[in-house]
Design a protein around this motif. Structure first.
Motif, PDB file in Angstrom:
ATOM      1  N   SER A 224       9.388  -4.309 -14.751  1.00 56.27           N
ATOM      2  CA  SER A 224      10.220  -5.467 -14.400  1.00 56.27           C
ATOM      3  C   SER A 224      10.830  -5.342 -13.013  1.00 56.27           C
ATOM      4  O   SER A 224      11.663  -6.167 -12.630  1.00 56.27           O
ATOM      5  CB  SER A 224      11.331  -5.632 -15.445  1.00 56.27           C
ATOM      6  N   VAL A 225      10.441  -4.295 -12.274  1.00 56.16           N
ATOM      7  CA  VAL A 225      10.972  -4.068 -10.923  1.00 56.16           C
ATOM      8  C   VAL A 225       9.906  -4.441  -9.905  1.00 56.16           C
ATOM      9  O   VAL A 225       8.728  -4.136 -10.072  1.00 56.16           O
ATOM     10  CB  VAL A 225      11.416  -2.599 -10.746  1.00 56.16           C
ATOM     11  N   LEU A 226      10.316  -5.093  -8.840  1.00 57.29           N
ATOM     12  CA  LEU A 226       9.391  -5.676  -7.868  1.00 57.29           C
ATOM     13  C   LEU A 226       9.666  -5.170  -6.464  1.00 57.29           C
ATOM     14  O   LEU A 226      10.807  -4.814  -6.136  1.00 57.29           O
ATOM     15  CB  LEU A 226       9.531  -7.205  -7.866  1.00 57.29           C
ATOM     16  N   VAL A 227       8.634  -5.161  -5.648  1.00 61.12           N
ATOM     17  CA  VAL A 227       8.813  -5.013  -4.202  1.00 61.12           C
ATOM     18  C   VAL A 227       8.982  -6.421  -3.630  1.00 61.12           C
ATOM     19  O   VAL A 227       8.227  -7.329  -3.976  1.00 61.12           O
ATOM     20  CB  VAL A 227       7.601  -4.327  -3.544  1.00 61.12           C
ATOM     21  N   ILE A 228       9.991  -6.613  -2.801  1.00 63.41           N
ATOM     22  CA  ILE A 228      10.220  -7.908  -2.159  1.00 63.41           C
ATOM     23  C   ILE A 228       9.890  -7.761  -0.675  1.00 63.41           C
ATOM     24  O   ILE A 228      10.446  -6.896   0.006  1.00 63.41           O
ATOM     25  CB  ILE A 228      11.679  -8.378  -2.304  1.00 63.41           C
ATOM     26  N   GLU A 229       8.970  -8.590  -0.188  1.00 67.19           N
ATOM     27  CA  GLU A 229       8.606  -8.569   1.230  1.00 67.19           C
ATOM     28  C   GLU A 229       8.960  -9.914   1.858  1.00 67.19           C
ATOM     29  O   GLU A 229       8.624 -10.969   1.309  1.00 67.19           O
ATOM     30  CB  GLU A 229       7.116  -8.289   1.410  1.00 67.19           C
ATOM     31  N   LEU A 237       5.825  -9.105   8.865  1.00 67.88           N
ATOM     32  CA  LEU A 237       6.769  -8.535   7.913  1.00 67.88           C
ATOM     33  C   LEU A 237       8.062  -8.160   8.637  1.00 67.88           C
ATOM     34  O   LEU A 237       8.046  -7.407   9.607  1.00 67.88           O
ATOM     35  CB  LEU A 237       6.161  -7.300   7.256  1.00 67.88           C
ATOM     36  N   VAL A 238       9.185  -8.693   8.160  1.00 67.22           N
ATOM     37  CA  VAL A 238      10.463  -8.416   8.813  1.00 67.22           C
ATOM     38  C   VAL A 238      11.402  -7.612   7.923  1.00 67.22           C
ATOM     39  O   VAL A 238      12.364  -7.018   8.415  1.00 67.22           O
ATOM     40  CB  VAL A 238      11.163  -9.716   9.262  1.00 67.22           C
ATOM     41  N   SER A 239      11.153  -7.590   6.613  1.00 68.97           N
ATOM     42  CA  SER A 239      12.049  -6.855   5.726  1.00 68.97           C
ATOM     43  C   SER A 239      11.316  -6.507   4.444  1.00 68.97           C
ATOM     44  O   SER A 239      10.427  -7.238   4.005  1.00 68.97           O
ATOM     45  CB  SER A 239      13.295  -7.685   5.410  1.00 68.97           C
ATOM     46  N   GLN A 240      11.699  -5.389   3.847  1.00 65.11           N
ATOM     47  CA  GLN A 240      11.116  -4.973   2.577  1.00 65.11           C
ATOM     48  C   GLN A 240      12.207  -4.343   1.735  1.00 65.11           C
ATOM     49  O   GLN A 240      13.016  -3.562   2.221  1.00 65.11           O
ATOM     50  CB  GLN A 240       9.984  -3.975   2.801  1.00 65.11           C
ATOM     51  N   GLY A 241      12.263  -4.722   0.473  1.00 61.72           N
ATOM     52  CA  GLY A 241      13.267  -4.179  -0.424  1.00 61.72           C
ATOM     53  C   GLY A 241      12.770  -4.220  -1.850  1.00 61.72           C
ATOM     54  O   GLY A 241      11.577  -4.345  -2.113  1.00 61.72           O
ATOM     55  N   SER A 242      13.695  -4.118  -2.779  1.00 61.54           N
ATOM     56  CA  SER A 242      13.368  -4.135  -4.197  1.00 61.54           C
ATOM     57  C   SER A 242      14.089  -5.294  -4.868  1.00 61.54           C
ATOM     58  O   SER A 242      15.021  -5.870  -4.323  1.00 61.54           O
ATOM     59  CB  SER A 242      13.772  -2.809  -4.852  1.00 61.54           C
ATOM     60  N   GLY A 243      13.654  -5.624  -6.063  1.00 62.78           N
ATOM     61  CA  GLY A 243      14.300  -6.636  -6.872  1.00 62.78           C
ATOM     62  C   GLY A 243      13.896  -6.421  -8.316  1.00 62.78           C
ATOM     63  O   GLY A 243      13.038  -5.594  -8.615  1.00 62.78           O
ATOM     64  N   PHE A 244      14.518  -7.149  -9.239  1.00 63.31           N
ATOM     65  CA  PHE A 244      14.135  -7.022 -10.644  1.00 63.31           C
ATOM     66  C   PHE A 244      14.307  -8.356 -11.339  1.00 63.31           C
ATOM     67  O   PHE A 244      15.084  -9.220 -10.917  1.00 63.31           O
ATOM     68  CB  PHE A 244      14.914  -5.912 -11.345  1.00 63.31           C
ATOM     69  N   ILE A 245      13.547  -8.520 -12.431  1.00 63.75           N
ATOM     70  CA  ILE A 245      13.522  -9.783 -13.157  1.00 63.75           C
ATOM     71  C   ILE A 245      14.766  -9.885 -14.038  1.00 63.75           C
ATOM     72  O   ILE A 245      15.111  -8.952 -14.762  1.00 63.75           O
ATOM     73  CB  ILE A 245      12.248  -9.894 -14.009  1.00 63.75           C
ATOM     74  N   VAL A 246      15.433 -11.037 -13.940  1.00 60.27           N
ATOM     75  CA  VAL A 246      16.605 -11.298 -14.763  1.00 60.27           C
ATOM     76  C   VAL A 246      16.332 -12.550 -15.600  1.00 60.27           C
ATOM     77  O   VAL A 246      15.187 -12.966 -15.747  1.00 60.27           O
ATOM     78  CB  VAL A 246      17.871 -11.453 -13.883  1.00 60.27           C
ATOM     79  N   ALA A 247      17.376 -13.152 -16.136  1.00 66.78           N
ATOM     80  CA  ALA A 247      17.235 -14.298 -17.030  1.00 66.78           C
ATOM     81  C   ALA A 247      16.400 -15.410 -16.411  1.00 66.78           C
ATOM     82  O   ALA A 247      16.444 -15.639 -15.202  1.00 66.78           O
ATOM     83  CB  ALA A 247      18.619 -14.832 -17.403  1.00 66.78           C
ATOM     84  N   ASN A 248      15.651 -16.105 -17.278  1.00 62.85           N
ATOM     85  CA  ASN A 248      14.868 -17.282 -16.887  1.00 62.85           C
ATOM     86  C   ASN A 248      13.788 -16.937 -15.868  1.00 62.85           C
ATOM     87  O   ASN A 248      13.400 -17.778 -15.051  1.00 62.85           O
ATOM     88  CB  ASN A 248      15.777 -18.394 -16.360  1.00 62.85           C
ATOM     89  N   GLN A 249      13.330 -15.682 -15.893  1.00 66.85           N
ATOM     90  CA  GLN A 249      12.252 -15.227 -15.010  1.00 66.85           C
ATOM     91  C   GLN A 249      12.636 -15.320 -13.528  1.00 66.85           C
ATOM     92  O   GLN A 249      11.774 -15.392 -12.649  1.00 66.85           O
ATOM     93  CB  GLN A 249      10.974 -16.008 -15.281  1.00 66.85           C
TER      94      GLN A 249
END
Length: 751
Positions: A224-229, A237-249
């Motif tokens: 459920s953890v994503l790379v965000i580009e 590409l100007v930025s790269q980070g992480s994210g994760f899935i929460v309610a309502n996708q």
């Protein structure tokens, strides 16, 4: 008034979030009087127009749901157009019959396949496992659960579908640990299954009853953890980070990850790229953004725990993509709970020893029950912070039960661009800062030689009065400033960097231009080892890296890559050229060998703020490494010089750090010289050091860092060397007769 927390994290101004009201309690209390169990789920689907009751006002929760009814409800919720699908060729659903268009669309979308023998059986009932298959296919659900049901073994054809429903917490089965896959699906259970996927608040989360998991089990949440580009208008590409899935996708991440670009993508654990439609909600001061993907990602949402549930000392796991290493797991404890307050409000944070660094910010900090305690923000060494998920919940409040298809977003291009004005102002002041006031200023006296070559890099021979350098044509040059002789060694490839060690010259040779998009697997370059005595190539090696900088010890040489964003520093056997070891590094990092030859320091050149790190080495193998304890706290230049005794790292921005073998003291700030400089050298007794700043040489006491003396030059000094007690300056000056810049090498005695 500047907020205390903003000084630390540059985030966190708490804003009030309006919470939309749900349908009235009066309306819910009079609807479906025969419903007691799963009432909230049934009322939710009714309010969305997905289900309805019988003419007598009842719902019939225990009635079996017909196959046609299930398909109708799902197609209605999906909001897809019907009437344009090809004939599914079910013998019992001919064109024009009741439900034909809906069944044809469901077949076209792969949601259903029929019962065999060319029939669909629209008025037949569904089993619980058949319903699992339909829901998983309809919403493209993915994911695996912590555990399985004892009556659905891994060998069962329905196992992956039931597992996926359990992973999404849509079903928890029966108290006896069974799922009962062959039981008839009743209307109440269908409502529960569907509503729980569409409304996070209806899922049976209960952290108090949830079992404590192992680290290996918690690591499964990486699904459920994503790379965000983030990309700009030129698709760079100007930025790269992480994210994760929460309610309502939806996807939670740091605001700074999506600030300053025009489009963004999410990359799943399996490498699938999903376009992110835009920003649903954000708070730039809290550094939180809630994003909507263009389509539901399909992996489970992560449940959010409250700030009050975090216990100091409890074990936690952070998941993210530091330095682009996707879904890296770091373990630690909750080392503190900090609430930062001022007249604007308060901000709750979780302090943790779980490591957070570049690229991992925006990922989840999970407790050992799999609940998210915080959104990782930033950290250094063992002091790291995550914003409490209480604040994430506040931003999500109006969107948990909303229709995903109808969620309105703002474009990434319309997001405020984070203002790092304080840092920019600091850098500008550094560039415009006046040189130190001279002490006993007098001209530097000595012998001088001039030549037409401009030096891009330069080193000095350990025995001879010879400077070696790479000129603007990529040619290696040797200048004996006593005999005035000059030798040039051209290569078939352009040279860029040179390093002197063990009586040999190590030269990087380029086979292409440095590029952020020249990936590791395609990179190539070369290294030449040159004999200074003959000024000829002793060894030549083609290497699978785009060489940027190079250092060497007794038996190996080490090359940092100039391309590929998060790329590699590699070690090679200097006799055979065979690759020995590698370690992740940022592209175009300058590298510096410690005098003990047991570690290499690096400073990156393409990030802001700049960062410093160290790599431990033994027999050519990278045995470990770690980041600087600071992130933007001190100004850093790309170049650095390590003192001959190995005690200090003199960064050419003027900041001095300790260089030790202990992590707790290594790279710790020591002093600020108050001025940037071009180069530094030390006298043989190590009682003084010399800085070249513009057209002056400043002499400092090595122990006290006190300015002792100043000398003026005929031009700017760029490189400084100590050769057998004499100061050697390599710089550039303007010819008074032609007005053309030329290089000079000056040898001087400083008493």
């Amino acid at each position: 008034m500047q907020r205390a927390f903003k000084v630390i994290l540059m985030v966190f101004l708490l804003l009030s979030i309006p919470v939309p009201m749900n349908s009235s309690k009066t309306e819910g209390s009079t609807l479906f009087p025969d419903v007691t169990s799963y009432r909230n789920e049934i009322l939710f689907l009714s309010s969305r127009g997905i289900i309805s009751g019988y003419p007598n006002g009842n719902f019939g929760p225990q009635d079996p749901i017909k196959r046609i009814q299930a398909v109708q409800m799902i197609i209605k919720e999906l909001g897809v157009k019907v009437g344009d699908a090809p004939n599914p060729n079910f013998k019992d659903v001919p064109p024009g019959s009741y439900g034909y268009d809906v069944i044809a669309k469901a077949k076209q979308l792969g949601i259903i396949s029929g019962k065999g023998d060319g029939i669909f059986d629209p008025n037949g009932t569904l089993t619980r496992s058949q319903m699992a298959i339909i829901l998983v296919r309809a919403y493209n659900l993915k994911g695996v659960s912590y555990s399985s049901f004892k009556d659905v073994p891994p060998t069962a054809s329905t196992y992956p579908f039931v597992q996926t429903l359990a992973a999404h917490n849509i079903t928890s089965g029966y108290p006896d640990g069974t799922f009962r896959p062959n039981a008839t699906m009743i209307r109440a259970h269908f409502a529960a299954f569907m509503a729980r996927f569409l409304n996070e608040d209806l899922k049976p989360f209960n952290m108090a009853k949830a079992p404590v998991r192992s680290t290996e089990e918690i690591a499964r949440n990486e699904q459920s953890v994503l790379v965000i580009e983030l990309y700009d208008e030129n698709d760079e590409l100007v930025s790269q980070g992480s994210g994760f899935i929460v309610a309502n996708q939806l996807v939670a991440t740091n605001f700074h990850v999506i600030s300053g670009g025009t489009r963004a993508v999410a990359i799943t654990e399996s490498g699938e790229e999903i376009e992110l439609e835009g920003v649903v909600e954000y708070d730039e001061d809290l550094d939180i953004a809630i994003l909507k993907p263009a389509e539901r990602i399909g992996f489970p949402s992560l449940p959010l725990a409250s700030y009050s549930s975090a216990v100091k000392g409890e074990k936690v796991v952070a998941i993210g993509s530091p330095y682009g290493l996707q879904n890296t797991i770091s373990e630690g404890i909750v080392s503190g709970k900090q609430i930062f307050e001022d007249e604007f409000g308060s901000v709750k944070t979780i302090q943790t020893t779980a490591q957070i660094t570049f690229g991992s910010s925006g990922g989840p900090l999970l407790n050992m029950k799999g609940f998210v305690l915080g959104l990782n923000s930033f950290g250094f060494e063992d002091i790291n912070f995550a914003v409490s998920t209480d604040h994430v919940k506040e931003l999500l409040a109006g969107y948990i039960d909303a229709d995903f298809k109808k969620l309105v977003t703002e474009d990434f291009a319309d997001m405020p661009v984070l203002d790092y004005g304080e840092e920019e102002e600091w850098e500008e002041e550094e560039m415009e800062e006046e040189r130190p006031e001279p002490v006993d200023l007098e001209p530097l006296q000595g012998t001088k030689q001039t030549l037409s070559d401009i030096f891009l890099d330069a080193v000095h021979d350990s025995e001879l009065p010879v400077v070696y350098g790479v000129n603007e044509d990529g040619t290696l040059i040797a200048v004996n400033y006593e005999t005035k002789s000059i030798k040039r060694l051209p290569f078939t490839l352009p040279a860029e960097s040179v390093f002197y060690a063990n009586g040999e010259l190590y030269v990087t040779l380029l086979k292409g231009e440095h590029s952020s998009y020249w990936w590791d697997e395609a990179q190539e370059g070369a290294v030449a080892i040159v004999d200074p005595a003959t000024f000829k190539i002793k060894k030549y090696f083609d290497i699978k890296v785009d060489p940027y900088d190079i250092v060497a010890d007794d038996h190996h040489f080490y090359v940092s890559s100039g391309s590929g964003q998060w790329t590699n520093i590699k070690s090679f056997n200097k006799e055979t050229g065979a690759e020995v070891s590698s370690k992740m590094i940022r592209q175009q990092s300058e590298i510096f060998m410690h005098p003990n030859k047991d570690r290499i320091y690096a400073v990156n050149s393409d990030s802001s703020p700049r960062d410093m790190e160290v790599f431990m080495i033994r027999d050519g193998v990278f045995t470990g490494g770690y980041d600087s304890p600071y992130h933007g706290d001190y100004n850093l230049d790309t170049y650095m010089t390590i003192s001959p005794d190995g005690r200090y790292l003199f960064n050419h921005a003027g900041t001095v750090f300790r260089a030790t073998a202990l992590k707790d003291t290594n790279m710790k700030f020591y002093a600020d010289l108050g001025t940037g400089f071009n180069d530094i050298s030390f006298n043989s007794e190590l009682t003084e050091f010399y800085l070249t700043i513009g057209d002056r040489i400043y002499v400092y006491d090595y122990e006290t860092f006190t300015l002792l003396k100043t000398y003026s030059l005929s031009g700017d000094g760029y490189f400084l060397f100590n050769h057998q007690g004499q100061l050697v300056v390599l710089g550039e000056e303007v010819s008074p007769s032609t007005g053309i810049w030329k290089t000079y090498i000056m040898k001087a005695n400083i008493q």
